[in-house]
Design a protein around this motif. Sequence first.
Motif, PDB file in Angstrom:
ATOM      1  N   UNK A   1     -69.189  16.340 -23.450  1.00  0.00           N
ATOM      2  CA  UNK A   1     -70.118  15.477 -24.185  1.00  0.00           C
ATOM      3  C   UNK A   1     -71.330  16.309 -24.597  1.00  0.00           C
ATOM      4  N   UNK A   2     -71.549  16.437 -25.900  1.00  0.00           N
ATOM      5  CA  UNK A   2     -72.674  17.218 -26.418  1.00  0.00           C
ATOM      6  C   UNK A   2     -73.654  16.290 -27.125  1.00  0.00           C
ATOM      7  N   UNK A   3     -74.901  16.278 -26.631  1.00  0.00           N
ATOM      8  CA  UNK A   3     -75.955  15.447 -27.194  1.00  0.00           C
ATOM      9  C   UNK A   3     -77.104  16.333 -27.697  1.00  0.00           C
ATOM     10  N   UNK A   4     -77.806  15.914 -28.751  1.00  0.00           N
ATOM     11  CA  UNK A   4     -78.960  16.695 -29.207  1.00  0.00           C
ATOM     12  C   UNK A   4     -80.161  16.493 -28.283  1.00  0.00           C
TER      13      UNK A   4
ATOM     14  N   UNK B   1     -77.491  19.348 -25.179  1.00  0.00           N
ATOM     15  CA  UNK B   1     -77.417  18.917 -23.789  1.00  0.00           C
ATOM     16  C   UNK B   1     -75.949  18.608 -23.535  1.00  0.00           C
ATOM     17  N   UNK B   2     -75.287  19.491 -22.804  1.00  0.00           N
ATOM     18  CA  UNK B   2     -73.835  19.399 -22.638  1.00  0.00           C
ATOM     19  C   UNK B   2     -73.492  18.909 -21.238  1.00  0.00           C
ATOM     20  N   UNK B   3     -72.690  17.865 -21.199  1.00  0.00           N
ATOM     21  CA  UNK B   3     -72.273  17.238 -19.951  1.00  0.00           C
ATOM     22  C   UNK B   3     -70.754  17.149 -19.917  1.00  0.00           C
ATOM     23  N   UNK B   4     -70.194  17.212 -18.730  1.00  0.00           N
ATOM     24  CA  UNK B   4     -68.745  17.092 -18.573  1.00  0.00           C
ATOM     25  C   UNK B   4     -68.431  15.891 -17.690  1.00  0.00           C
ATOM     26  N   UNK B   5     -67.457  15.104 -18.096  1.00  0.00           N
ATOM     27  CA  UNK B   5     -66.987  13.966 -17.322  1.00  0.00           C
ATOM     28  C   UNK B   5     -65.657  14.337 -16.694  1.00  0.00           C
TER      29      UNK B   5
ATOM     30  N   UNK C   1     -70.578  14.846 -14.583  1.00  0.00           N
ATOM     31  CA  UNK C   1     -70.577  13.449 -14.142  1.00  0.00           C
ATOM     32  C   UNK C   1     -69.190  13.170 -13.573  1.00  0.00           C
ATOM     33  N   UNK C   2     -69.133  12.753 -12.336  1.00  0.00           N
ATOM     34  CA  UNK C   2     -67.838  12.512 -11.701  1.00  0.00           C
ATOM     35  C   UNK C   2     -67.559  11.015 -11.611  1.00  0.00           C
TER      36      UNK C   2
END
Length: 532
Positions: free
Chosen positions: A185-188, A199-203, A226-227
């Motif tokens: 998930x990539x957010x500005x 802002x890069x997050x992984x689920x 994020x788990x």
Amino acid sequence: MPRDEEMAFLLREIDLDRWRHQGQPSNTPVSSDSVSFHLGRRKSNSSHFLGRPDSGQVSRTTFLQGLRFCVLFGTIIGLRALLHLAWNTAYRFCTASSPSAGVNLAAVQQCTIENLQRDLSFLKGAQPITVSEFIQRQDRLAAVLYQTGIDAFIVEPGYTFQYYSNVSQQDWEPWEPEERPFLMVMQPSIHDDDTVTAKTTYLAAHFEEDRVRQLGIPSRSALDIITWEESSNPYSELLSKAFGNAKGQSVVVDEEMRDFLVRGLSSAGFKTIGLTPDIEAIRQQKTSSEMSILRAVNTGTVEAIRAMRPCLRAGLLEKDVISILNNALLSIPGFSLFFNLVLFDSNAALPHGGKATGALALTPTTVVLIDVGAHYFGYSSDITRSFIIGEPPNTLEELSADLSLKQRVFSTVLAAQTASVAHFRPGQVAANVDLAARATITRLSPAGQNWASRFTHRVGHGIGIKAHESPYLHSGNTKTLLRENMTFTSEPGIYLPRQFGVRTEDVFAVTREKNGEVVCLSGRGARSLWDP
């Protein structure tokens, strides 16, 4: 089992074994006399074949009964072994009688690899994509998201995931794509100086967290993961922890995202939308490091074919040439196999061959069509060459009618490619590249014929980490404008039914070269049927 039934059972077993190994039941009956001595009689009241009397001692009758069973069992095994031997012998005989039997395959292979290894300069300058470039890609995406008012871009393992995080679908799931969501998930993120970064997050499933951290994903700092537990809703967890539970967040998903994942995001409150042209352009427009890798892998693939051609001999089969070329490609440091299509004459009359290919034999006048790709540092090659292995004529007038037709088709295809690549300029309409090739084929067709009707596919496609990427170059794509540093194939072809087919494919970059030259990323172009 009565003796007659036991005899019939054994006869059926022998005939069935023949059918398994020979493809049909034997027409030669097995004589009962030839197998009767193997049979032993079971006692109807015996609970097992080799039983013990109540006294605990083995009787002579039981011993003989057991001996007969061993002889019977051993004979059946022996018959099976003989049938296997006969089948393998027949197979080796048929293989040895194939058209390629008179060709020393090892010598052809050695000749090819030695030719290729003489000059590997095409690898010079190509390096793996760096961590900083992966992060720059994410930041470029974040800037486009911010400019277009989109909240996030979400991808699962695949080519797009690989482009932004250096993790392929096979890296994550070597078995098959599974049902548990693993999402990037990539957010500005907007900073005080108005710069935008990702802002890069992984689920990921909770039990997979450590495995995600071991993938070596490029990141500025420790991965933000994020788990979710398997008893929970992963999409609701993502909405809560990455978006503050604010429903209606607009998120872009690409064509690689499976439908159940898109539906899961929508059901949790996300607003999913498709790719926009500006987001697609990030991956379509290549950096100098990407260009270097594409140049290396495509030029190397062409050079492998050139190295092989003088080594080929009449009698080789299509499948032999596939093996020879594969081994040559694997001899290049860092190259891995992707696909390899080898078609001779009538098999090449269909652009990708038919259901049954691989068995045609090579002759000095056969048109060999090879469409092949390899991988290098995660990027693809996709090139095609058509050629003949016989000696070139001194003059075209010396050609037979058959070779004269083949040479004319080749020259027409080459002229069509030249006309098409002249349109690889920023601002050109994608359709024009295809239309230019078709117009050239129409103009150069023999009187009363229109070979353009035998040019049955689009002229090309984008290429990068995926062999076929957008934009696609066909006559109906009138809305897409080419951008600088996009990379494409140009692969016109002419296919004459039940005769042969010719296609030439190279890879080009869209540039603003002042001298008007087109930048080819697959090295020197083909020149003739005898010089591919």
